[in-house]
Design a protein around this motif. Structure first.
Motif, short mmCIF file in Angstrom:
data_model
loop_
_atom_site.label_atom_id
_atom_site.label_comp_id
_atom_site.label_asym_id
_atom_site.label_seq_id
_atom_site.Cartn_x
_atom_site.Cartn_y
_atom_site.Cartn_z
N PHE A 288 0.82 -1.21 0.00
CA PHE A 288 0.00 0.00 0.00
C PHE A 288 0.85 1.26 0.00
O PHE A 288 0.36 2.35 -0.32
N ALA A 289 2.15 1.11 0.33
CA ALA A 289 3.01 2.29 0.49
C ALA A 289 3.00 3.19 -0.74
O ALA A 289 3.03 4.42 -0.62
N ARG A 290 2.89 2.59 -1.92
CA ARG A 290 2.87 3.37 -3.19
C ARG A 290 1.69 4.33 -3.26
O ARG A 290 1.69 5.29 -4.01
N PHE A 291 0.61 3.98 -2.52
CA PHE A 291 -0.63 4.76 -2.63
C PHE A 291 -0.93 5.53 -1.35
O PHE A 291 -1.95 6.20 -1.23
N ALA A 292 -0.03 5.41 -0.37
CA ALA A 292 -0.31 5.97 0.96
C ALA A 292 -0.30 7.50 0.96
O ALA A 292 -0.82 8.12 1.88
N GLY A 293 0.29 8.11 -0.09
CA GLY A 293 0.30 9.57 -0.17
C GLY A 293 -1.03 10.15 -0.64
O GLY A 293 -1.24 11.36 -0.59
N TRP A 294 -1.93 9.31 -1.11
CA TRP A 294 -3.23 9.79 -1.57
C TRP A 294 -4.08 10.23 -0.38
O TRP A 294 -4.06 9.58 0.68
N THR A 295 -4.85 11.29 -0.59
CA THR A 295 -5.79 11.73 0.44
C THR A 295 -6.90 10.68 0.60
O THR A 295 -7.27 10.01 -0.36
N GLY A 296 -7.43 10.57 1.82
CA GLY A 296 -8.63 9.75 2.02
C GLY A 296 -8.37 8.25 2.02
O GLY A 296 -9.19 7.47 1.52
N ALA A 297 -7.26 7.81 2.63
CA ALA A 297 -6.95 6.37 2.67
C ALA A 297 -8.04 5.57 3.37
O ALA A 297 -8.21 4.37 3.12
N GLU A 298 -8.83 6.25 4.25
CA GLU A 298 -9.90 5.54 4.97
C GLU A 298 -10.96 4.98 4.02
O GLU A 298 -11.71 4.07 4.36
N ARG A 299 -11.04 5.52 2.79
CA ARG A 299 -12.01 5.01 1.82
C ARG A 299 -11.69 3.58 1.39
O ARG A 299 -12.52 2.92 0.77
N THR A 300 -10.48 3.14 1.72
CA THR A 300 -10.09 1.76 1.42
C THR A 300 -11.15 0.78 1.93
O THR A 300 -11.43 -0.24 1.29
N VAL A 301 -11.76 1.10 3.07
CA VAL A 301 -12.75 0.17 3.64
C VAL A 301 -13.99 0.04 2.73
O VAL A 301 -14.59 -1.04 2.65
N ILE A 302 -14.35 1.09 2.03
CA ILE A 302 -15.48 1.01 1.08
C ILE A 302 -15.09 0.07 -0.07
O ILE A 302 -15.85 -0.82 -0.46
N ASN A 303 -13.86 0.26 -0.57
CA ASN A 303 -13.41 -0.54 -1.71
C ASN A 303 -13.28 -2.01 -1.33
O ASN A 303 -13.70 -2.90 -2.09
N VAL A 304 -12.73 -2.25 -0.14
CA VAL A 304 -12.56 -3.62 0.32
C VAL A 304 -13.95 -4.26 0.50
O VAL A 304 -14.17 -5.41 0.11
N THR A 305 -14.88 -3.52 1.08
CA THR A 305 -16.24 -4.05 1.31
C THR A 305 -16.90 -4.45 0.00
O THR A 305 -17.49 -5.54 -0.12
N THR A 306 -16.80 -3.59 -1.02
CA THR A 306 -17.45 -3.89 -2.31
C THR A 306 -16.82 -5.12 -2.97
O THR A 306 -17.54 -5.98 -3.50
N ILE A 307 -15.49 -5.21 -2.92
CA ILE A 307 -14.81 -6.37 -3.52
C ILE A 307 -15.14 -7.64 -2.73
O ILE A 307 -15.44 -8.70 -3.30
#
Ligand SMILES: [Zn+2]
Length: 342
Positions: A288-307
């Protein structure tokens, strides 16, 4: 430097900029909730607008900024790229005579989305629950902040009057616009706008640059395929729905995120972890380190839930307030945990 709508320091400059001859991007930093972008294509005597804002006041700001360009080339066509309110709830502000076009799947979803009055109610509820203990309070504070900058109480909905499926060519002021339906991915009916004579793509919410994307609908494979469609177009300027203007490298980085996330969620799913457990682990994963600079990392939980739901043979998280509230409670908890680690 002024702050964003949400009061954060700006990570990129907002406003109007010409990204190719007669092709303009309207950017709203930092690309978080409701901080959406739009586009204007100016032809000979007519212009086309790609998307409006989440409320009418923000749309009036956009139209005031473009007035010097549209004086001699009035907006005749508006394209709404998808059903999320931050891309079409300002439609009532565009000239009454302008045609508004979207995909049939987006129009169907627009009719089902919670209306502005529901967001006003949700905002009032969240305001009273801000002091509640535990996850309810976390969620209420997160949702209050997310909805705070927008004037939903004054929004009059104007639905698109024309729809298409697949692909459609529009001609405005002598310039071709290719409308390409690539959904369902972010939402049920996502479309992108390609301006072939300028090598520009308005990728809408198929593209989030510098900000964590949101997979509301899926499947994630469709989003990856949509990015492949974009990369196959003759274009080198990509205007995202959220974030600063980018090029092919940013599109490829987003593709890498989805490929990595889909594979990683699969592993956690096989191991029997819940979506929240998987999301917590993934934001700490070296991948995830490559993407950790993006704002709003907490949205990961939405993406994980949908997948995760797709892997369990379930559809997207229902769009209604109860299911979304449960999801936002997890988003808020993850946001707090990420904050505490900073
Ligand atoms: Zn959006």
């Amino acid at each position: 430097m002024s702050g964003t709508l949400h009061g954060d320091p700006e990570r990129f400059a907002g406003g109007l900029s010409e990204v190719a001859p007669g092709v303009w991007a309207w950017l709203t930093p930092n690309g978080m909730w409701g901080e959406s972008n739009a586009g204007l294509i100016v032809g000979d005597g007519a212009a086309a607008l790609v998307d409006t804002m989440w409320d009418q006041r923000l749309t009036r700001e956009l139209l005031a900024a473009t007035a010097r360009l549209t004086a001699a080339a009035p907006i005749e066509l508006v394209v709404n790229t998808h059903s999320d309110g931050d891309h079409w709830w300002g439609n009532a502000e565009v000239p009454a005579g302008a045609r508004i076009v979207t995909s049939q799947a987006s129009l169907d979803a627009m009719r089902e989305e919670a209306p502005p009055a529901a967001l006003c109610r949700l905002r009032r509820l969240a305001a009273t629950a801000r002091v509640a203990p535990g996850a309810v309070g976390e969620m209420a504070r997160y949702v209050s902040g997310m909805l705070a900058p927008f004037a939903f109480e004054h929004v009059q909905l104007r639905f698109p009057g024309e729809t298409f499926t697949g692909e459609r060519i529009e001609r405005t002021g002598g310039r071709d616009l290719r409308l390409i339906e690539v959904g369902p991915a972010h939402t049920p009916g996502d479309l992108v706008v390609h301006v072939p004579d300028a090598g520009v793509v308005f990728g809408a919410d198929i593209l989030f640059f510098g900000v964590t994307p949101v997979l509301w609908h899926g499947p994630v494979e469709n989003w990856i395929a949509a990015l492949d469609t974009l990369l196959a177009l003759d274009a080198d300027v990509f205007v995202p729905g959220h974030g600063p203007v980018g090029g092919r490298a940013e599109v490829e980085q987003l593709r890498a995120y989805w490929v990595w996330l889909a594979e990683a969620v699969g592993r956690h799913h096989v191991a029997g972890r819940s979506a929240m457990e998987a999301a917590r682990a993934l934001v700490r994963d070296p991948g995830f380190a490559r993407f950790a600079g993006w704002t709003g990392a907490e949205r990961t939980v939405i993406n994980v839930t949908t997948i995760h739901r797709a892997l369990a043979g379930k559809g997207p998280v229902p769009a209604g307030p109860p299911a979304r509230a449960r999801l936002f409670a997890q988003v808020a908890v993850l946001a707090k945990e990420l904050d505490e680690r900073r």
